[in-house]
Design a protein around this motif. Structure first.
Motif, PDB file in Angstrom:
ATOM      1  N   MET A 124       0.846  -1.207   0.000  1.00 32.76           N
ATOM      2  CA  MET A 124       0.000   0.000   0.000  1.00 32.76           C
ATOM      3  C   MET A 124       0.879   1.253   0.000  1.00 32.76           C
ATOM      4  O   MET A 124       1.848   1.325   0.726  1.00 32.76           O
ATOM      5  N   LYS A 125       0.522   2.190  -0.821  1.00 29.35           N
ATOM      6  CA  LYS A 125       1.376   3.354  -0.987  1.00 29.35           C
ATOM      7  C   LYS A 125       0.895   4.587  -0.221  1.00 29.35           C
ATOM      8  O   LYS A 125       1.657   5.486   0.055  1.00 29.35           O
ATOM      9  N   LYS A 126      -0.392   4.649   0.071  1.00 31.57           N
ATOM     10  CA  LYS A 126      -0.886   5.875   0.713  1.00 31.57           C
ATOM     11  C   LYS A 126      -0.418   5.936   2.169  1.00 31.57           C
ATOM     12  O   LYS A 126      -0.473   4.943   2.889  1.00 31.57           O
ATOM     13  N   ILE A 127       0.052   7.108   2.559  1.00 25.49           N
ATOM     14  CA  ILE A 127       0.495   7.291   3.945  1.00 25.49           C
ATOM     15  C   ILE A 127      -0.596   8.090   4.662  1.00 25.49           C
ATOM     16  O   ILE A 127      -0.792   9.274   4.376  1.00 25.49           O
ATOM     17  N   ARG A 128      -1.281   7.427   5.581  1.00 25.16           N
ATOM     18  CA  ARG A 128      -2.425   8.068   6.241  1.00 25.16           C
ATOM     19  C   ARG A 128      -2.134   8.502   7.672  1.00 25.16           C
ATOM     20  O   ARG A 128      -2.850   9.309   8.238  1.00 25.16           O
ATOM     21  N   LYS A 129      -1.098   7.898   8.257  1.00 20.50           N
ATOM     22  CA  LYS A 129      -0.879   8.127   9.684  1.00 20.50           C
ATOM     23  C   LYS A 129       0.522   8.691   9.927  1.00 20.50           C
ATOM     24  O   LYS A 129       1.471   8.282   9.260  1.00 20.50           O
ATOM     25  N   ALA A 130       0.595   9.595  10.884  1.00 18.36           N
ATOM     26  CA  ALA A 130       1.908  10.141  11.255  1.00 18.36           C
ATOM     27  C   ALA A 130       2.069  10.085  12.760  1.00 18.36           C
ATOM     28  O   ALA A 130       1.116  10.307  13.516  1.00 18.36           O
ATOM     29  N   VAL A 131       3.293   9.798  13.169  1.00 24.12           N
ATOM     30  CA  VAL A 131       3.649   9.726  14.594  1.00 24.12           C
ATOM     31  C   VAL A 131       4.528  10.934  14.930  1.00 24.12           C
ATOM     32  O   VAL A 131       5.476  11.235  14.195  1.00 24.12           O
ATOM     33  N   PHE A 132       4.187  11.579  16.014  1.00 25.81           N
ATOM     34  CA  PHE A 132       4.954  12.737  16.495  1.00 25.81           C
ATOM     35  C   PHE A 132       5.488  12.405  17.894  1.00 25.81           C
ATOM     36  O   PHE A 132       4.734  12.480  18.865  1.00 25.81           O
ATOM     37  N   PRO A 133       6.748  12.024  17.995  1.00 26.09           N
ATOM     38  CA  PRO A 133       7.289  11.759  19.328  1.00 26.09           C
ATOM     39  C   PRO A 133       7.551  13.098  20.038  1.00 26.09           C
ATOM     40  O   PRO A 133       8.401  13.873  19.624  1.00 26.09           O
ATOM     41  N   VAL A 134       6.772  13.369  21.062  1.00 25.77           N
ATOM     42  CA  VAL A 134       6.903  14.674  21.740  1.00 25.77           C
ATOM     43  C   VAL A 134       7.106  14.480  23.248  1.00 25.77           C
ATOM     44  O   VAL A 134       6.684  15.303  24.052  1.00 25.77           O
ATOM     45  N   GLY A 135       7.790  13.377  23.585  1.00 23.86           N
ATOM     46  CA  GLY A 135       7.962  13.087  25.013  1.00 23.86           C
ATOM     47  C   GLY A 135       9.289  13.550  25.589  1.00 23.86           C
ATOM     48  O   GLY A 135       9.532  13.387  26.783  1.00 23.86           O
ATOM     49  N   GLY A 136      10.159  14.127  24.751  1.00 21.79           N
ATOM     50  CA  GLY A 136      11.509  14.490  25.216  1.00 21.79           C
ATOM     51  C   GLY A 136      11.482  15.543  26.318  1.00 21.79           C
ATOM     52  O   GLY A 136      10.529  16.311  26.435  1.00 21.79           O
ATOM     53  N   LEU A 137      12.553  15.577  27.090  1.00 21.13           N
ATOM     54  CA  LEU A 137      12.589  16.478  28.251  1.00 21.13           C
ATOM     55  C   LEU A 137      12.970  17.909  27.873  1.00 21.13           C
ATOM     56  O   LEU A 137      12.681  18.835  28.623  1.00 21.13           O
ATOM     57  N   GLY A 138      13.631  18.070  26.760  1.00 13.15           N
ATOM     58  CA  GLY A 138      14.000  19.424  26.329  1.00 13.15           C
ATOM     59  C   GLY A 138      15.015  20.095  27.229  1.00 13.15           C
ATOM     60  O   GLY A 138      14.976  21.305  27.451  1.00 13.15           O
ATOM     61  N   THR A 139      15.974  19.304  27.723  1.00 12.06           N
ATOM     62  CA  THR A 139      16.924  19.855  28.706  1.00 12.06           C
ATOM     63  C   THR A 139      17.800  20.972  28.122  1.00 12.06           C
ATOM     64  O   THR A 139      18.318  21.783  28.878  1.00 12.06           O
ATOM     65  N   ARG A 140      17.929  20.994  26.796  1.00 17.50           N
ATOM     66  CA  ARG A 140      18.771  22.052  26.209  1.00 17.50           C
ATOM     67  C   ARG A 140      18.093  23.414  26.256  1.00 17.50           C
ATOM     68  O   ARG A 140      18.713  24.423  25.969  1.00 17.50           O
ATOM     69  N   PHE A 141      16.805  23.410  26.627  1.00 13.40           N
ATOM     70  CA  PHE A 141      16.099  24.693  26.689  1.00 13.40           C
ATOM     71  C   PHE A 141      15.639  25.041  28.089  1.00 13.40           C
ATOM     72  O   PHE A 141      14.707  25.828  28.262  1.00 13.40           O
ATOM     73  N   LEU A 142      16.313  24.474  29.084  1.00 15.15           N
ATOM     74  CA  LEU A 142      16.006  24.897  30.453  1.00 15.15           C
ATOM     75  C   LEU A 142      16.522  26.313  30.654  1.00 15.15           C
ATOM     76  O   LEU A 142      17.535  26.678  30.070  1.00 15.15           O
ATOM     77  N   PRO A 143      15.866  27.169  31.412  1.00 18.21           N
ATOM     78  CA  PRO A 143      14.722  26.851  32.244  1.00 18.21           C
ATOM     79  C   PRO A 143      13.362  26.929  31.520  1.00 18.21           C
ATOM     80  O   PRO A 143      12.351  26.618  32.130  1.00 18.21           O
ATOM     81  N   ALA A 144      13.337  27.336  30.225  1.00 23.17           N
ATOM     82  CA  ALA A 144      12.039  27.500  29.545  1.00 23.17           C
ATOM     83  C   ALA A 144      11.211  26.214  29.601  1.00 23.17           C
ATOM     84  O   ALA A 144       9.990  26.245  29.717  1.00 23.17           O
ATOM     85  N   THR A 145      11.916  25.062  29.547  1.00 29.58           N
ATOM     86  CA  THR A 145      11.205  23.784  29.452  1.00 29.58           C
ATOM     87  C   THR A 145      10.983  23.120  30.813  1.00 29.58           C
ATOM     88  O   THR A 145      10.678  21.938  30.887  1.00 29.58           O
ATOM     89  N   LYS A 146      11.145  23.928  31.871  1.00 29.35           N
ATOM     90  CA  LYS A 146      10.900  23.362  33.208  1.00 29.35           C
ATOM     91  C   LYS A 146       9.436  22.904  33.318  1.00 29.35           C
ATOM     92  O   LYS A 146       9.149  21.812  33.788  1.00 29.35           O
TER      93      LYS A 146
END
Ligand code: G1P
Length: 296
Positions: free
Chosen positions: A1-23
């Motif tokens: 099947m060629k049609k791509i219907r679903k997308a996954v967005f991994p958004v669980g990261g801690l974002g430590t490089r943007f502390l303190p904004a990502t606290k």
């Protein structure tokens, strides 16, 4: 099947490089100009024909799911003041109810583990993965749309990853392809290594955060094998699928900004502001001002 219907967005990261904004703020909610990173990724997927949007969340990420919902108090006030444009910006882009799926990755065990969390939601069809902190500015055609079209043109199935050349000193930040041939756009790869040191890197062709993957990848991710950095790596599962599932690198048309780094994030803000008719002149003035100040 060629049609791509679903997308996954991994958004669980801690974002430590943007502390303190990502606290307390999810890093995917950081805005480039005036739109959160996660909304850019969502819109890119939607514009590529994706119908179901699967977010792999971590704790303290509720702002993301709230962003994809109504904000009644705000909408009421905007409505009363007849602020149509602002209302449009608030809810005009929301997908139809039922097309958004939020699930939890209880522990941040790596990108491969995050994608594995979507296995029951994907089922048995090829799907896309978008990493929101990799932004691709592609005014002609969004990066994922380019990939969906390239995938549709492949003879058989296989895994397709967006790639670009990076400087050799930076190979340890990326998945790096070992390539068989160097066609201008679609590159055939015989191996892929996660974050190799410059001396060990098989090339300088790096994966950036857009993938089209076959569902068999879950058979490999099921094993929960740890790789680079002690994490369950998506790269290792893609590699384990070789040679049965061929791997292609796709050189996209566009400029990628690494919004997982401060420098990339700042540059993206400048670049996206320069693309905006309402901000271009102001941003050019700002750039001139600081360039002059630096030269003085
Ligand atoms: C992830 C992937 C890596 C890829 C990169 C693109 O790494 O593991 O293969 O090259 O995204 O941004 P991360 O940036 O999460 O460390």
């Amino acid at each position: 099947m060629k049609k791509i219907r679903k997308a996954v967005f991994p958004v669980g990261g801690l974002g430590t490089r943007f502390l303190p904004a990502t606290k307390t703020l999810a890093k995917e909610m950081l805005p480039v100009v005036d739109k959160p990173l996660v909304q850019y990724a969502f819109e890119e997927a939607r514009d590529a024909g994706i119908e179901q949007f699967i977010f792999i969340m971590g704790r303290n990420k509720n702002a993301i799911s709230n962003h994809f919902d109504n904000a009644y108090e705000l909408q009421t006030i905007l409505g009363e003041k007849n602020k149509r444009q602002e209302l449009e910006q608030t809810i005009g882009w929301l997908p139809e109810a039922g097309n958004l799926i939020f699930t939890r990755q209880q522990q941040p065990l790596g990108l491969g583990h995050a994608v594995w969390c979507a296995r029951h939601l994907i089922g048995d069809e090829p799907f896309a993965v978008l990493l929101a902190d990799d932004m691709v500015l592609a005014p002609q055609k969004p990066c994922l749309k380019q990939m969906v079209e390239a995938y549709a043109g492949l003879k058989g199935d296989g895994n397709l990853v967006a790639v670009q050349n990076v400087s050799r000193e930076h190979t340890s930040r990326y998945g790096i392809l070992a390539t068989k041939d160097e066609k201008p756009q679609l590159v055939s790869a015989y191996d892929m290594v996660e974050k190799p040191k410059p001396d060990n890197a098989p090339s300088t062709l790096a994966v950036i955060g857009r993938y089209i993957l076959q569902p068999d990848i879950f058979d490999y991710l099921d094993k929960h094998e740890k790789g680079a950095g002690g994490e369950i790596q998506l790269t290792d599962a893609i590699r384990a699928m070789l040679p049965g599932s061929p791997l292609f690198g796709f050189r996209f048309d566009g400029i990628r900004y690494d919004c997982g780094s401060k420098e990339g994030f700042l540059e993206a803000n400048i670049a996206y502001a320069l693309e905006r008719p309402d901000l271009r002149d102001a941003m050019q003035d700002i750039l001139r001002k600081y360039a002059l100040a630096q030269a003085a």
